[in-house]
Design a protein around this motif. Structure first.
Motif, PDB file in Angstrom:
ATOM      1  N   LYS A 118     -11.390   0.231  -0.460  1.00 30.91           N
ATOM      2  CA  LYS A 118     -10.459   1.318  -0.149  1.00 30.91           C
ATOM      3  C   LYS A 118      -9.953   1.185   1.278  1.00 30.91           C
ATOM      4  O   LYS A 118     -10.573   0.528   2.106  1.00 30.91           O
ATOM      5  CB  LYS A 118     -11.148   2.671  -0.314  1.00 30.91           C
ATOM      6  CG  LYS A 118     -11.508   3.003  -1.742  1.00 30.91           C
ATOM      7  CD  LYS A 118     -11.883   4.430  -1.874  1.00 30.91           C
ATOM      8  CE  LYS A 118     -11.973   4.791  -3.352  1.00 30.91           C
ATOM      9  NZ  LYS A 118     -12.128   6.201  -3.554  1.00 30.91           N
ATOM     10  N   THR A 119      -8.843   1.868   1.537  1.00 29.54           N
ATOM     11  CA  THR A 119      -8.294   1.981   2.889  1.00 29.54           C
ATOM     12  C   THR A 119      -8.104   3.467   3.163  1.00 29.54           C
ATOM     13  O   THR A 119      -7.553   4.187   2.337  1.00 29.54           O
ATOM     14  CB  THR A 119      -6.927   1.266   2.986  1.00 29.54           C
ATOM     15  OG1 THR A 119      -7.059  -0.068   2.512  1.00 29.54           O
ATOM     16  CG2 THR A 119      -6.422   1.252   4.409  1.00 29.54           C
ATOM     17  N   ASN A 120      -8.571   3.921   4.335  1.00 28.96           N
ATOM     18  CA  ASN A 120      -8.402   5.344   4.652  1.00 28.96           C
ATOM     19  C   ASN A 120      -7.020   5.588   5.279  1.00 28.96           C
ATOM     20  O   ASN A 120      -6.231   4.662   5.463  1.00 28.96           O
ATOM     21  CB  ASN A 120      -9.551   5.871   5.529  1.00 28.96           C
ATOM     22  CG  ASN A 120      -9.495   5.411   6.966  1.00 28.96           C
ATOM     23  OD1 ASN A 120      -8.556   4.750   7.416  1.00 28.96           O
ATOM     24  ND2 ASN A 120     -10.524   5.754   7.716  1.00 28.96           N
ATOM     25  N   THR A 121      -6.741   6.817   5.640  1.00 30.21           N
ATOM     26  CA  THR A 121      -5.420   7.173   6.161  1.00 30.21           C
ATOM     27  C   THR A 121      -5.128   6.571   7.528  1.00 30.21           C
ATOM     28  O   THR A 121      -3.970   6.493   7.931  1.00 30.21           O
ATOM     29  CB  THR A 121      -5.269   8.705   6.246  1.00 30.21           C
ATOM     30  OG1 THR A 121      -6.323   9.233   7.061  1.00 30.21           O
ATOM     31  CG2 THR A 121      -5.324   9.344   4.870  1.00 30.21           C
ATOM     32  N   ASP A 122      -6.171   6.134   8.234  1.00 31.74           N
ATOM     33  CA  ASP A 122      -5.984   5.483   9.537  1.00 31.74           C
ATOM     34  C   ASP A 122      -5.859   3.970   9.420  1.00 31.74           C
ATOM     35  O   ASP A 122      -5.816   3.264  10.425  1.00 31.74           O
ATOM     36  CB  ASP A 122      -7.156   5.816  10.465  1.00 31.74           C
ATOM     37  CG  ASP A 122      -7.216   7.286  10.821  1.00 31.74           C
ATOM     38  OD1 ASP A 122      -6.135   7.923  10.908  1.00 31.74           O
ATOM     39  OD2 ASP A 122      -8.329   7.810  11.000  1.00 31.74           O
ATOM     40  N   SER A 180     -21.431   4.606   0.129  1.00 31.12           N
ATOM     41  CA  SER A 180     -20.236   4.205   0.880  1.00 31.12           C
ATOM     42  C   SER A 180     -20.628   3.457   2.139  1.00 31.12           C
ATOM     43  O   SER A 180     -21.636   3.785   2.772  1.00 31.12           O
ATOM     44  CB  SER A 180     -19.412   5.430   1.280  1.00 31.12           C
ATOM     45  OG  SER A 180     -18.950   6.108   0.151  1.00 31.12           O
ATOM     46  N   LEU A 205     -16.773   2.138   8.268  1.00 29.81           N
ATOM     47  CA  LEU A 205     -15.386   1.683   8.328  1.00 29.81           C
ATOM     48  C   LEU A 205     -15.298   0.301   8.971  1.00 29.81           C
ATOM     49  O   LEU A 205     -16.035  -0.011   9.899  1.00 29.81           O
ATOM     50  CB  LEU A 205     -14.540   2.672   9.114  1.00 29.81           C
ATOM     51  CG  LEU A 205     -14.417   4.058   8.497  1.00 29.81           C
ATOM     52  CD1 LEU A 205     -13.670   4.990   9.448  1.00 29.81           C
ATOM     53  CD2 LEU A 205     -13.731   3.999   7.143  1.00 29.81           C
TER      54      LEU A 205
END
Length: 104
Positions: free
Chosen positions: A57-61, A78, A81
């Protein structure tokens, strides 16, 4: 290496750690040690099927992370990052190695 912690309220959580002690992945809380052990055994059975174990996954940042899934596709942990996709892929390799070393 796998480290199992007992949390407040009788919950259990496992952490996958690298050889140098860095936490690679934290699990969700489990209501019993038996459920945690069953999940670890489930993951052991899947360890050769990386495509089923990991969701990238890629987060919003724009940071990357990995979620560990069990045999029915539920997220059970999980990663931290990562700043790059290559770092995330290296993290998956380290997580896989920790699973292989930590689950006998």
């Amino acid at each position: 290496m796998i480290k199992i912690d007992k949390k407040k309220g009788g919950l259990f959580q496992f952490k996958l750690k690298s050889n140098n002690g860095r936490t690679l992945l934290k699990s969700i809380p489990f209501s019993s040690k038996e459920k945690l052990d069953n999940t670890l055994n489930d993951i052991k059975a899947l360890k050769g099927a990386k495509a089923k174990l990991f969701e990238r996954k890629t987060n919003t940042d724009g940071k990357f992370l990995v979620e560990l899934k069990n045999s029915v596709g539920e997220i059970v942990g999980s990663s931290g990052l990562y700043s790059s996709e290559a770092g995330m892929e290296n993290g998956i390799l380290n997580i896989t190695n920790s699973i292989e070393l930590g689950i006998k």
